[in-house]
Every structure is written in C-alpha cells, then in structure tokens.
Write a protein that holds these residues in place. Sequence first.
Motif, PDB file in Angstrom:
ATOM      1  N   VAL A 144       0.839  -1.204   0.000  1.00 39.32           N
ATOM      2  CA  VAL A 144       0.000   0.000   0.000  1.00 39.32           C
ATOM      3  C   VAL A 144       0.871   1.250   0.000  1.00 39.32           C
ATOM      4  CG1 VAL A 144      -1.566   1.361   1.429  1.00 39.32           C
ATOM      5  CG2 VAL A 144      -2.019  -1.066   1.059  1.00 39.32           C
ATOM      6  N   LEU A 145       1.903   1.266   0.839  1.00 45.07           N
ATOM      7  CA  LEU A 145       2.778   2.429   0.939  1.00 45.07           C
ATOM      8  C   LEU A 145       3.494   2.704  -0.373  1.00 45.07           C
ATOM      9  CD1 LEU A 145       4.078   4.647   2.643  1.00 45.07           C
ATOM     10  CD2 LEU A 145       5.825   2.989   3.340  1.00 45.07           C
ATOM     11  N   CYS A 146       3.993   1.667  -1.014  1.00 45.05           N
ATOM     12  CA  CYS A 146       4.706   1.845  -2.294  1.00 45.05           C
ATOM     13  C   CYS A 146       3.752   2.351  -3.377  1.00 45.05           C
ATOM     14  CB  CYS A 146       5.346   0.527  -2.722  1.00 45.05           C
ATOM     15  SG  CYS A 146       6.711   0.004  -1.662  1.00 45.05           S
ATOM     16  N   ALA A 147       2.537   1.805  -3.402  1.00 49.72           N
ATOM     17  CA  ALA A 147       1.548   2.269  -4.374  1.00 49.72           C
ATOM     18  C   ALA A 147       1.209   3.736  -4.142  1.00 49.72           C
ATOM     19  CB  ALA A 147       0.285   1.412  -4.281  1.00 49.72           C
ATOM     20  N   PHE A 148       1.067   4.121  -2.881  1.00 50.57           N
ATOM     21  CA  PHE A 148       0.733   5.502  -2.547  1.00 50.57           C
ATOM     22  C   PHE A 148       1.848   6.450  -2.978  1.00 50.57           C
ATOM     23  CE2 PHE A 148       1.083   9.073   0.399  1.00 50.57           C
ATOM     24  CZ  PHE A 148      -0.173   9.638   0.291  1.00 50.57           C
ATOM     25  N   VAL A 149       3.077   6.108  -2.650  1.00 48.81           N
ATOM     26  CA  VAL A 149       4.211   6.982  -2.963  1.00 48.81           C
ATOM     27  C   VAL A 149       4.357   7.178  -4.463  1.00 48.81           C
ATOM     28  CG1 VAL A 149       6.725   7.157  -2.891  1.00 48.81           C
ATOM     29  CG2 VAL A 149       5.468   6.475  -0.837  1.00 48.81           C
ATOM     30  N   VAL A 150       4.300   6.091  -5.211  1.00 45.49           N
ATOM     31  CA  VAL A 150       4.470   6.193  -6.671  1.00 45.49           C
ATOM     32  C   VAL A 150       3.300   6.944  -7.293  1.00 45.49           C
ATOM     33  CG1 VAL A 150       4.602   4.872  -8.819  1.00 45.49           C
ATOM     34  CG2 VAL A 150       5.902   4.131  -6.816  1.00 45.49           C
ATOM     35  N   SER A 151       2.077   6.661  -6.830  1.00 47.07           N
ATOM     36  CA  SER A 151       0.902   7.319  -7.395  1.00 47.07           C
ATOM     37  C   SER A 151       0.940   8.824  -7.188  1.00 47.07           C
ATOM     38  CB  SER A 151      -0.373   6.733  -6.770  1.00 47.07           C
ATOM     39  OG  SER A 151      -1.518   7.336  -7.313  1.00 47.07           O
ATOM     40  N   VAL A 152       1.412   9.256  -6.017  1.00 49.17           N
ATOM     41  CA  VAL A 152       1.407  10.677  -5.674  1.00 49.17           C
ATOM     42  C   VAL A 152       2.591  11.426  -6.286  1.00 49.17           C
ATOM     43  CG1 VAL A 152       1.655  12.291  -3.741  1.00 49.17           C
ATOM     44  CG2 VAL A 152       0.081  10.356  -3.553  1.00 49.17           C
ATOM     45  N   LEU A 153       3.759  10.758  -6.372  1.00 50.88           N
ATOM     46  CA  LEU A 153       4.979  11.466  -6.756  1.00 50.88           C
ATOM     47  C   LEU A 153       5.391  11.284  -8.213  1.00 50.88           C
ATOM     48  CD1 LEU A 153       7.219  10.849  -3.591  1.00 50.88           C
ATOM     49  CD2 LEU A 153       5.738  12.801  -4.109  1.00 50.88           C
TER      50      LEU A 153
END
Length: 347
Positions: A144-153
């Motif tokens: 979840v954290l990796c998906a969030f970081v890539v999606s946002v940045l």
Amino acid sequence: MAFRFDKNINSHIRHGMKVGLASVLAYVVSGWSGVPYAYWAVITTVIVMQMHVADSINMCLYRFTGTAIGAGMGILMILIFPPTPIYTLVAIFVGTGTCAYLTRYDARYRMAAITVSIVFLSGLFEQHRIEYTLFRVAEIGIGVLCAFVVSVLVWPNRTTSVLLERLRTQYDQVADNFLLLVDNFLHRQRKTDPDLFFDLAREVQANRELYNKIYATERRVYRADIDLLGLQVNTLNSVVERIQSAPNLLNEVEGDGFDIIMAPELTQLGNEIADALRAIGRGEKYDSHHLARSVDAVEKRFIELREEGVIERFDVRRYFQVMSFINTAQHLGEFLLLVLNKQQTSE
C-alpha cells in the motif's frame, strides 16, 4: 483494419510504468525489511494502483484499513478457537460472517472478511500463527505504501486536472448553446433542438462525484483552490438548470415570429453572458461591470418599450414566450453577477 491512435495512450503507458515501478519498489522494500513473503506486497500494489491519484488513495485506505481490521479479527479467532477441524469451521463462520454483517456500516469490512480468511487458513499449520498474521499485515502495508508513494509522486494523474478540463469544455459548450438560443430567439423565434442540453446536463451531474473525490482525498495531498472548484461545479449545474428548458420556449408557439426591437441589447447581453461563462470555467478574472451594464440596458430598454405600448402587439402566447425568454436571459446575467462577486470576494 486501420490503426486508430488513442489520444489517451500516453496516460495508459504512464500508468503501466507506474504499476511496474511500484511493484518493483514493493518487492525491493519487502526484501530489505525482511518480511518472508514479498509477493503479498507486490500483489497488493497491483490491486490498489489506479489511473487517478484520488482512486489510488481511496484504494490504499480501503485495502490497508480493511486488512488491519481483518487481521485483528483473525488474531481474535486464533486466540479463541484451537486449530481443530470443528473449531476451524466455527472460526471461519464467526469471523467471515461477522465481517460480512458489518459491511452494512462500512465497506472496508468486506476486505476484512477476505483478510480473516487468508490469515486464519493460510497460517493454520504455522507454529507462530499471530506472528504469521502480523507479517501479512506488514507485507500488505508495504504494498500500500509503495503504491501511494508512486501514485502521488510519479506522473500524478490528478482528478483535479480531469475535472478542470471537463469544466472548461462544458462551460464553453453551455456558452455556445446559449448564444445559439439568443440567435434563434432574435431570428423570429426560430425552432431549436429540444434536446440541446440533454447530454450536457447528464455530464454536469457527474462533476459532483469527481469533486467529492477531490474533496475527500486529493486536497489532503496537494494544494488546490477547493472553494473555487466547488463554485465552478455548482455554478455550472445552476446555469444548466436555469436554461435547459429555454428551447421549449422557442418551440411551443406556432406561426410566424416577430422581429425583436431589443435585439441590440439582447445580443450584447448574450455575448457578455457567454464571456462570463467562459471566464468562470477557466477560473480567469472577468470585469463584471460589462455584464452589469448589459443587464441594466435590457431592463431599461424593456421599461421604455412597455411605456410606449410596443409589447401590446403580441398575442397572449407570443407575449409569454417573448417575456419568458427575456426574463431567463436577464436572470441568468444577474445570477452570474452574484457568482463573479463571490469569486472576487474569495480571492
């Protein structure tokens, strides 16, 4: 078959690259953190990554909170029921059934029911079942954290950008349609397509859902003028509601129409309304004094013609048609003046 170029192909290519990048990142982070089953992190990343940032954030929250709730329920089942065949069946029934029932309050319990099943059954023959469950939560959390970081940045595909583009297009369309209505009215009340605003009204209603996504998620991550965006969405909806019945005004009276003496004033008002609509749709500044003068000019000219007795030339139905259309245009101008004043006040 001829090749057709998809104008959105770049978005899909970027999305594919982002999913691949997030998956690799999840695998690397899992290995670095020492969790035993990195594939859970990768699977989670693929599941929660969406085209738009708002959808990805919602999926991240749904997946992680549902997993945490389900893991807690799974640990409770492990502590209560021993790993015997009959108690295993009872635990499955109680755990999944309880979570399924709780979906009436929150959809995240559906994910919790899935997690209960996974952690309870896959860890059934593990020596340290609670530790095994906590590792599953950690692995899913990494995904979840990796998906969030890539999606946002990385190449963030923001719902805000999608909505702004929709609004610009829709405001232009409603401006063009209104100018068409004015032109038809001034050309002896020419007939107009009764479904002129049908598709547009349906598309405008969908803006609210996009705005709600932005308000609930993206505004917490990115800086955006959420008040202006809300004003644009609500204004467009009100404008369409005010004028979507105008084609019926032009179509319901049969026979030859009349030349409108107020044509110069109404033409100017129509142009100013169209310009104001386009400016609001783009979030640009617009000098409302031009629109205010046009609204006043129509009012003054109408009073002059009424005092001269000119409007007596209309029969009852034609009188209602002409007066209703003029009233619609004038009230629309007054409404836009209120919107422009509110927009200037908030700046």
